[in-house]
Enzyme design. Structure first.
Site, PDB file in Angstrom:
ATOM      1  N   GLU A 177      49.083  43.497  36.975  1.00 43.75           N
ATOM      2  CA  GLU A 177      48.298  42.462  37.503  1.00 43.75           C
ATOM      3  C   GLU A 177      47.094  43.296  38.167  1.00 43.75           C
ATOM      4  O   GLU A 177      46.754  44.450  38.284  1.00 43.75           O
ATOM      5  CB  GLU A 177      48.993  41.438  38.402  1.00 43.75           C
ATOM      6  N   ASP A 222      44.536  40.646  48.701  1.00 40.82           N
ATOM      7  CA  ASP A 222      43.641  40.745  47.507  1.00 40.82           C
ATOM      8  C   ASP A 222      42.057  40.932  47.686  1.00 40.82           C
ATOM      9  O   ASP A 222      41.403  40.080  46.855  1.00 40.82           O
ATOM     10  CB  ASP A 222      43.857  39.452  46.384  1.00 40.82           C
TER      11      ASP A 222
HETATM   12  O1  FUB Z   1      47.865  36.939  46.044  1.00 35.11           O
HETATM   13  C1  FUB Z   1      48.796  36.376  45.057  1.00 35.11           C
HETATM   14  C2  FUB Z   1      49.025  37.463  44.175  1.00 35.11           C
HETATM   15  O2  FUB Z   1      49.802  38.652  44.702  1.00 35.11           O
HETATM   16  C3  FUB Z   1      47.828  38.140  43.425  1.00 35.11           C
HETATM   17  O3  FUB Z   1      47.199  37.393  42.472  1.00 35.11           O
HETATM   18  C4  FUB Z   1      48.371  39.154  42.969  1.00 35.11           C
HETATM   19  O4  FUB Z   1      47.469  40.388  42.378  1.00 35.11           O
HETATM   20  C5  FUB Z   1      49.233  39.855  44.052  1.00 35.11           C
HETATM   21  O5  FUB Z   1      48.552  40.629  44.925  1.00 35.11           O
END
Ligand code: FUB
Length: 324
Positions: A223, A15
């Site tokens: 997301e 991320d």
């Molecule tokens: O790293 C945990 C979660 O996985 C993140 O918040 C999402 O965007 C995905 O990458």
């Protein structure tokens, strides 16, 4: 740099949120580790507990970015439960604000703020989460007039489906089929950066005919919100989650609406895809991650970078994700 390059081969970092402060490039990832939590659809296996920051003044060079060490640990966050997920950092009036996603002691995700005098920290967390915040994956975007906007939200384990009109639902339900897709949210921050200055608003992505993307569209938001500005336009980019794409949409204001623009990155190895986009020394870069180095262990991701290019009409040229 036309071929993606891994940025931290000695550890697992995911991320990546990349920002330029004082002419230097800083990368703020989540820190994956082998916690032994079994994998499930809620992402319990992403059981992260601290953040590092990396920096470089030569992203094209052979030397890896410098690891400045731990900048925030859940042990130091008074309201912490578990799972320190994605974060982002923004500078405002000479201070650096790290906005992060974390579950509280009741297993509900909120956004928190931690403050530092320097981009490499250390960051001091506030006693409570941001009032009225929920879900995950904040992107803190500072517009040319100095106003800061936080984009956030994530489906499934990110809990966005538990909220409608900023109210917690008794019974969460995900939109289906032709229903409009569940949107990301945006809120302007107060000048002191401690609270939202307004109620979060939906980030609407429309198709070429102006219709909101449907819940069954493989290009709908899931997301990993990110915002950058290119030639005066606002580019909202995001992950489509279960269809494994990074996409973008273009608007004329930080609130949108945003018209779907296309795919930035096709699927990579691993369960998640996530990114940031930043201009550094006259070139544009896509920071992202995949699970190739860990042998497809989806909870152990490695961050990487590749240059992106725009077409003359402002579209981003699609990059093919590495499959091996
Ligand atoms: O790293 C945990 C979660 O996985 C993140 O918040 C999402 O965007 C995905 O990458």
């Amino acid at each position: 740099m036309k071929t993606p390059k891994y940025l931290c081969p000695g550890d697992y970092m995911a991320d990546p949120s990349a920002n330029v402060f004082n002419g230097r490039l800083y990368i703020y990832p989540s820190h994956d580790w082998e916690s032994g939590i079994p994998e499930n659809d809620n992402g319990d296996h992403f059981n992260m507990k601290d953040y590092h920051v990396f920096s470089t003044d030569d992203i094209e060079g052979e030397a890896l970015p410098v690891d400045h060490g731990v900048i925030l640990d859940t042990a130091d966050i008074p309201w912490a439960g578990r799972q320190l997920w994605d974060n982002d950092v923004v500078e405002k009036d000479g201070k650096y604000y790290l906005i992060f996603s974390l579950k509280d002691k009741c297993d509900v995700f909120h956004l928190g703020v931690a403050v530092a005098d320097r981009p490499e920290g250390p960051f001091k967390p506030m006693a409570d989460p941001i009032k009225g915040s929920y879900s995950i994956d904040p992107c803190a975007f500072k517009d040319d007039d100095g106003q800061v906007y936080v984009y956030f939200g994530g489906l499934w384990g990110g809990q966005l489906q538990r909220y409608r009109d900023n109210k917690h639902l008794e019974c969460a339900r995900l939109q289906e089929g032709a229903e409009p897709a569940l949107p990301s949210r945006v809120a302007r921050m107060r000048d002191d950066m401690m609270e939202f200055a307004e109620e979060p608003q939906p980030v609407i992505i429309v198709d070429a005919e102006g219709k909101p993307l449907r819940a069954d569209d493989p290009h709908r938001f899931f997301e990993a919100s990110w915002m950058h500005k290119y030639q005066g336009k606002y580019y909202f980019s995001y992950s489509t989650g279960d269809s494994h794409l990074l996409c973008y949409a273009i608007g004329d204001s930080p609130y949108g609406p945003f018209t779907f623009g296309g795919e930035i990155l096709t699927p990579v190895v691993g369960w998640t895809t996530h990114h940031s986009i930043v201009e550094f020394k006259g070139k544009w870069y896509l920071f992202h991650h995949d699970s190739v180095p860990s042998g497809d262990r989806t909870w152990l991701r490695s961050m990487k970078v590749v240059e992106i290019e725009y077409t003359e009409d402002g579209h981003i040229k699609t990059i093919q994700g590495t499959q091996e």
